[in-house]
Design a protein around this motif. Structure first.
Motif, PDB file in Angstrom:
ATOM      1  N   LEU A 386       0.779  -1.234   0.071  1.00 51.69           N
ATOM      2  CA  LEU A 386       0.057   0.047   0.101  1.00 51.69           C
ATOM      3  C   LEU A 386       0.797   1.246   0.260  1.00 51.69           C
ATOM      4  N   VAL A 387       0.281   2.032  -0.585  1.00 56.35           N
ATOM      5  CA  VAL A 387       0.947   3.664  -0.434  1.00 56.35           C
ATOM      6  C   VAL A 387      -0.183   4.531  -0.122  1.00 56.35           C
ATOM      7  N   LEU A 388       0.037   5.323   1.027  1.00 58.32           N
ATOM      8  CA  LEU A 388      -0.786   6.122   1.536  1.00 58.32           C
ATOM      9  C   LEU A 388      -0.206   7.664   2.014  1.00 58.32           C
ATOM     10  N   THR A 389      -1.049   8.514   1.827  1.00 54.62           N
ATOM     11  CA  THR A 389      -0.734   9.957   2.189  1.00 54.62           C
ATOM     12  C   THR A 389      -1.666  10.420   3.243  1.00 54.62           C
ATOM     13  N   VAL A 390      -1.181  10.879   4.390  1.00 51.80           N
ATOM     14  CA  VAL A 390      -1.969  11.260   5.373  1.00 51.80           C
ATOM     15  C   VAL A 390      -1.466  12.627   5.960  1.00 51.80           C
ATOM     16  N   GLU A 391      -2.492  13.470   6.153  1.00 51.06           N
ATOM     17  CA  GLU A 391      -2.259  14.800   6.469  1.00 51.06           C
ATOM     18  C   GLU A 391      -3.131  15.019   7.632  1.00 51.06           C
ATOM     19  N   GLU A 392      -3.091  16.225   8.639  1.00 50.43           N
ATOM     20  CA  GLU A 392      -3.847  16.647   9.671  1.00 50.43           C
ATOM     21  C   GLU A 392      -5.060  17.369   8.998  1.00 50.43           C
ATOM     22  N   ASP A 393      -6.366  16.841   9.380  1.00 52.36           N
ATOM     23  CA  ASP A 393      -7.495  17.411   9.158  1.00 52.36           C
ATOM     24  C   ASP A 393      -8.051  18.913   9.780  1.00 52.36           C
ATOM     25  N   TYR A 394      -7.254  19.930   9.215  1.00 56.17           N
ATOM     26  CA  TYR A 394      -7.635  21.262   9.811  1.00 56.17           C
ATOM     27  C   TYR A 394      -9.179  21.543   9.494  1.00 56.17           C
ATOM     28  N   THR A 395      -9.745  20.992   8.291  1.00 54.35           N
ATOM     29  CA  THR A 395     -10.955  21.587   7.871  1.00 54.35           C
ATOM     30  C   THR A 395     -12.069  21.144   8.854  1.00 54.35           C
ATOM     31  N   ASN A 396     -12.165  19.601   8.966  1.00 58.92           N
ATOM     32  CA  ASN A 396     -13.154  18.989   9.854  1.00 58.92           C
ATOM     33  C   ASN A 396     -12.791  18.814  10.970  1.00 58.92           C
ATOM     34  N   GLU A 397     -11.271  18.539  11.327  1.00 57.33           N
ATOM     35  CA  GLU A 397     -11.232  18.527  12.874  1.00 57.33           C
ATOM     36  C   GLU A 397      -9.837  19.511  13.159  1.00 57.33           C
ATOM     37  N   PRO A 398     -10.439  20.677  13.227  1.00 53.57           N
ATOM     38  CA  PRO A 398      -9.291  21.790  13.622  1.00 53.57           C
ATOM     39  C   PRO A 398      -8.501  21.623  14.766  1.00 53.57           C
ATOM     40  N   ASN A 399      -9.433  21.440  15.750  1.00 50.32           N
ATOM     41  CA  ASN A 399      -8.867  21.549  17.311  1.00 50.32           C
ATOM     42  C   ASN A 399      -8.233  19.918  17.348  1.00 50.32           C
ATOM     43  N   ALA A 400      -8.538  19.000  16.896  1.00 46.06           N
ATOM     44  CA  ALA A 400      -7.517  17.911  17.073  1.00 46.06           C
ATOM     45  C   ALA A 400      -6.280  17.763  16.114  1.00 46.06           C
ATOM     46  N   ALA A 401      -6.632  18.533  14.957  1.00 48.89           N
ATOM     47  CA  ALA A 401      -5.192  18.823  13.970  1.00 48.89           C
ATOM     48  C   ALA A 401      -4.276  19.555  14.948  1.00 48.89           C
ATOM     49  N   ASP A 402      -4.717  20.574  15.505  1.00 47.86           N
ATOM     50  CA  ASP A 402      -3.905  21.793  16.108  1.00 47.86           C
ATOM     51  C   ASP A 402      -3.052  20.833  17.262  1.00 47.86           C
ATOM     52  N   LEU A 403      -3.893  20.098  18.253  1.00 47.78           N
ATOM     53  CA  LEU A 403      -3.252  19.388  19.204  1.00 47.78           C
ATOM     54  C   LEU A 403      -2.217  18.405  18.704  1.00 47.78           C
ATOM     55  N   ARG A 404      -2.518  17.528  17.726  1.00 50.35           N
ATOM     56  CA  ARG A 404      -1.532  16.668  17.166  1.00 50.35           C
ATOM     57  C   ARG A 404      -0.119  17.533  16.742  1.00 50.35           C
ATOM     58  N   GLU A 405      -0.669  18.512  16.109  1.00 54.47           N
ATOM     59  CA  GLU A 405       0.637  19.468  15.514  1.00 54.47           C
ATOM     60  C   GLU A 405       1.258  20.062  16.698  1.00 54.47           C
ATOM     61  N   VAL A 406       0.653  20.449  17.546  1.00 51.32           N
ATOM     62  CA  VAL A 406       1.582  21.063  18.928  1.00 51.32           C
ATOM     63  C   VAL A 406       2.380  20.057  19.733  1.00 51.32           C
TER      64      VAL A 406
END
Length: 685
Positions: A386-406
Motif C-alpha cells: 500500500l501507498v498512503l498519504t496522510v495529513e492533519e484534518d484542519y478542515t473537519n477536525e481543526p482542534n484535533a489537528a492543532d493538538l497533534r501538531e502542537v
C-alpha cells in the motif's frame, strides 16, 4: 606501553626518589621524598609519607581507574613563611592545579609515573595533607551543551543513518530523533545535528503502526532557526507511507501466505483448485496496521499470476479484492490462458466510507468456476503493498489537528551524524565515536592514541564490524557516556603515566613481540595463583541491540552460549544466564553482533565473542610483588608471561605456564615496592 627507565634500576643497589612538580597560579612548587636538584629546580624533601599510586583495569566492565594519592608534607619554611600559608590563603592558587609525579633512580633523569590534580588540602598545625586525584579532561563536562535560543539542546549524533523517501518501503528504523525548537507560520522547525545541504531526510514516527513515514519538508536543506541548524517541516505534517502488510491473518487459505509479503517477487502465496462442477474459493488475508491522521491518498498495489492448465466447458478463474466488503475484480483468466496480473487500486473512497480508517486486513479471494470436472487452475499472489498519504484534518477536525501538531515534539532524521575530528571522515564504528568525543568535547589531542590503529583494524573486519549509532538529546556527564561506549565497544581507555591517551583491548592472538615482560620465580615474591570467580561466570547471555528511536525498545536479540562451560561446571538449564541491552551497537555486515556459539571464534569478531571470551570461561589470575627492579617500568595493560622452566609454583594448578598471555589489571606502586595482578587473556602463538 611500559615506562622506560634509564638503566640505574638494574644496579645492585638503587636509590629511589619520588618527585612532585606542583603547578600553581604563579609557577611551580617542587617537592620530593628527599632533597634533590633536577633541571635547575630544587625539590624540597618535605614529603613525610610513602605515597602510593594504584591503578586498576576492569576488563569485564572495560574501565581503567587510578585511585587518589595522599601526600603528607612537613610545614617547612618556604620563601620566608610556613608552606601552609603558601598552599592556601596566599597569593597563589593550588586547588585543582596539575601535579606530575616522577620516579628518579640514582643519577638518572626522572620518569613520570602519573599526572594528578589537587582536590583538597588539610592542615593540623604541624603537617599538611594533600589529596591528589587523577586529572582527567572529561571532569565536570556534560553533553550536549549547545542550545537553540529557545532552550532546546542540539542533539549529539554519530553514525550512519538511512531515512525513507516517498518511494521507499518504510521498514527501516535507522534514524535519529530531532527535537522541536519552534514553529513559525506554516512551518515547524526541528534541530539537526549539523548543517545539511539539499539532502535532508526527515520521517514521522507513527507509534500505532511502529513505522517511520516520509515527512514533507518545506526546504530540502536545513535552515538557520533559533540560531541553529534545523529541518523545516510543513505544518500540515503531510506524510507518506509505503509498506507491505506486516503479517498474515488467521483464516487465510493459501499455501505459504507469507510469500506474498516477503519482499521477493520470485515466489508467492499459492492456491490450486481442481474443478468439481462447482465454484471453489480461497482467501488470502493480510493484517494491516492502524494509521493515524486523515488519509488523503490511498492505493493498493498487487502482483499475481492466474494459470488455467487444463479445462473443459466454460471456465473462469478470478482474483477479487473484498477487503471492504464489496468485491472488486483484480484479474480474470478464462479457458486455457495464463494471466499476469499487476496493478493499482485506488482505495481512498473505500477508506472514507469506512470512517476514514483502514480495514483490519486486506482480503484477496481466488475463485474458480467451471462447468467441467477436472479443470485445474492456480493463483500465485507475488506481492501486495500500500501507498498512503496522510495529513492533519484542519478542515473537519481543526482542534484535533492543532493538538497533534502542537504535540509533535520530535521527528526523525535519516542524515548521517558528525564526521570525525582528526581527518573529517565518516564515523561508523563505536571506537571512533569515543575518540571523537574526547577530542571534540574534552580537548584531547588529535594525534593517534596508543593501540588505536590496531583496535580499528580489529574492529573493522568484513562482516565482523563494530558498527554503532549514537544519539543524545539531554545532558549526561561525558564520563558516564564514555564509559558506556567503552563497555559496548569492548575496550578500555586510560591516560598513560606520561599523560598520553591509550586504548586497551584483548587481541585475537598474541605473539612474542606483544610481550612486555617475562617473569621468573626470582623476579617475584608473595605469588598467589587463583581463578576468576565462578560467581562472575556467565556461560549464556541474551544480547538485545539496535534501539528503535521511536519507542526506545530493542529491535534485535540473540542468545549466546558456551555449552562446554555449562557442561564442565554443572550449570543447570536456567542458571548462569545474563541479559545485556545495548544502547549503541547495531548489527554488523552479517546481521549479528557476534557468534551465538561462544566456544569458537576470536574475541574481536563481535560484542558477543569479546565478552564471551572474558566471562564464559574460567581464567587464571596471578598476584605477586615484583622484586626485580628491572621490571619497575610495568604498567596497567602490559602483556606478561611466565617462564615455564623457572617458575614457582611450577604449574598453574594442572596447567603449564607455556604460551599463556596475561594482562596487567592492577598495579600498586610505592617507593621501593611494586605489586601487580595479572589476568589470563590468551595464548602466545
Amino acid at each position: 606501553m611500559s615506562l622506560t627507565f634509564n638503566g640505574s634500576q638494574n644496579s645492585p643497589s638503587i636509590e629511589e626518589n619520588w618527585l612532585f612538580n606542583i603547578t600553581h597560579s604563579g609557577g611551580n612548587l617542587y617537592l620530593a621524598l628527599a632533597d634533590v636538584t633536577y633541571s635547575s629546580n630544587f625539590y624540597y624533601g618535605a614529603i613525610t609519607n610513602n605515597p602510593s599510586i594504584r591503578e586498576s583495569l576492569d576488563l569485564v566492565r572495560s574501565k581503567a581507574n587510578t585511585t587518589n594519592v595522599t601526600l603528607k608534607i612537613a610545614d617547612f619554611e618556604y620563601n620566608g613563611s610556613p608552606i601552609s600559608q603558601e598552599l592556601f590563603g596566599g597569593s597563589n592558587y593550588y586547588i585543582n592545579r596539575s601535579v606530575s609525579a616522577s620516579i628518579k633512580i640514582g643519577s638518572d633523569n626522572p620518569v613520570v609515573v602519573g599526572t594528578f590534580r589537587i582536590l583538597d588540602i588539610k592542615y593540623d598545625g604541624d603537617q599538611i595533607t594533600m589529596q591528589l586525584a587523577a586529572k582527567r579532561p572529561w571532569d565536570n563536562i556534560e553533553l550536549p551543551t549547545d542550545k537553540s535560543t529557545t532552550g532546546t539542546y542540539v542533539p549529539v549524533i554519530y553514525g550512519n543513518y538511512t531515512g525513507h523517501s516517498t518511494t521507499d518501503f518504510m521498514t527501516g528504523k535507522a534514524l535519529y530523533p530531532a527535537p522541536r525548537t519552534s514553529n513559525s507560520g506554516q512551518n515547524i522547525y526541528f534541530l539537526s545535528a549539523k548543517s545539511e545541504g539539499s539532502g535532508s531526510v526527515v520521517n514521522y514516527y507513527d507509534s500505532r503502526a511502529d513505522m517511520f513515514a516520509n515527512l514533507e519538508l518545506n526546504n530540502a536543506a536545513t535552515q538557520t532557526r533559533d540560531g541553529k541548524d534545523a529541518f523545516e517541516v510543513k505544518g500540515k505534517v503531510k506524510r507518506t507511507y509505503k509498506f507491505r502488510p506486516p503479517a498474515t491473518a488467521s483464516g487465510t487459505g493459501f499455501t505459504n501466505p507469507g510469500y506474498a509479503i516477503n519482499t521477493s517477487t520470485s515466489d508467492g502465496a499459492t492456491q490450486s483448485f481442481t474443478a468439481a462442477s462447482n465454484s471453489q474459493t480461497a482467501d488470502l488475508k493480510l493484517e494491516l496496521p492502524s494509521i493515524t491522521g486523515k488519509l488523503t491518498s490511498a492505493y493498493l498495489y498487487y502482483s499475481a499470476v492466474i494459470d488455467i492448465s487444463s479445462f473443459g466447458g466454460t471456465t473462469e478463474a478470478s482474483l477479487i479484492d473484498q477487503s471492504f466488503g464489496a468485491t472488486t475484480l483484480f484479474a480474470r483468466s478464462s479457458d486455457g490462458t495464463t494471466t499476469q496480473a499487476s496493478g493499482t487500486r485506488n482505495i481512498l473512497s473505500d477508506i472514507q466510507s469506512n470512517s476514514n480508517r483502514l480495514p483490519d486486513e486486506i482480503e484477496l479471494r481466488f475463485q474458480l468456476a467451471s462447468d467441467a470436472d477436472g479443470t485445474q487452475a492456480t493463483c500465485t499472489i507475488k506481492d501486495v503493498y500500500l501507498v498512503l498519504t496522510v495529513e492533519e484534518d484542519y478542515t473537519n477536525e481543526p482542534n484535533a489537528a492543532d493538538l497533534r501538531e502542537v504535540s509533535l515534539d520530535t521527528v526523525y532524521s535519516g542524515n548521517d551524524g558528525l564526521i570525525n575530528s582528526w581527518d573529517s571522515s565518516a564515523i561508523t564504528y563505536i571506537h571512533d565515536i569515543h575518540r571523537d568525543m574526547l577530542i571534540r568535547y574534552a580537548g584531547v589531542t588529535t594525534s593517534t592514541p596508543t593501540n588505536y590503529s590496531a583496535l580499528n583494524t580489529a574492529r573493522s573486519q568484513s562482516n565482523k564490524e563494530w558498527y554503532a549509532r549514537f544519539w543524545q538529546l539531554e545532558p549526561e556527564t561525558l564520563r558516564k557516556t564514555l564509559e558506556r561506549l567503552q563497555f559496548e565497544g569492548g575496550f578500555a581507555f586510560r591516560f598513560k603515566a606520561d599523560d598520553g591517551p591509550q586504548y586497551i583491548y584483548i587481541k585475537d592472538s598474541y605473539s612474542s613481540g606483544d610481550v612486555n615482560y617475562t617473569f621468573a620465580k626470582n623476579d617475584l615474591s608473595s605469588i598467589v595463583v587463583s581463578n576468576t570467580p565462578i560467581a562472575d561466570l556467565v556461560s549464556k547471555f541474551i544480547v538485545n541491540y539496535e534501539r528503535n528511536p521511536g519507542n526506545g525498545t530493542h529491535i534485535n536479540s540473540q542468545t549466546c552460549t558456551n555449552g562446554t562451560t555449562r557442561t564442565n561446571y554443572n550449570i543447570a538449564a536456567k542458571e548462569n544466564i545474563a541479559q545485556v541491552s545495548l544502547d549503541y551497537i547495531v548489527q554488523n555486515g552479517a546481521g549479528t553482533v557476534g557468534a551465538t556459539d561462544l566456544t569458537g571464534g576470536d574475541p574481536n569478531d563481535g560484542f558477543a565473542d569479546y565478552y564471551g571470551h572474558l566471562v564464559s570461561n574460567v581464567n587464571l589470575i596471578v598476584e605477586a610483588t615484583v622484586v626485580n627492579p628491572a621490571h619497575i617500568g610495568i604498567e596497567v595493560g602490559d602483556i606478561v608471561t611466565f617462564d615455564n622452566s623457572d617458575m614457582y609454583p611450577e604449574k598453574a594448578f594442572g596447567s603449564a605456564w607455556t604460551n599463556k598471555a596475561f594482562m596487567v589489571i592492577y598495579l600498586s606502586r610505592t617507593p621501593g615496592k611494586l605489586k601487580i595482578k595479572v589476568r589470563e587473556v590468551g595464548v602466545i602463538s
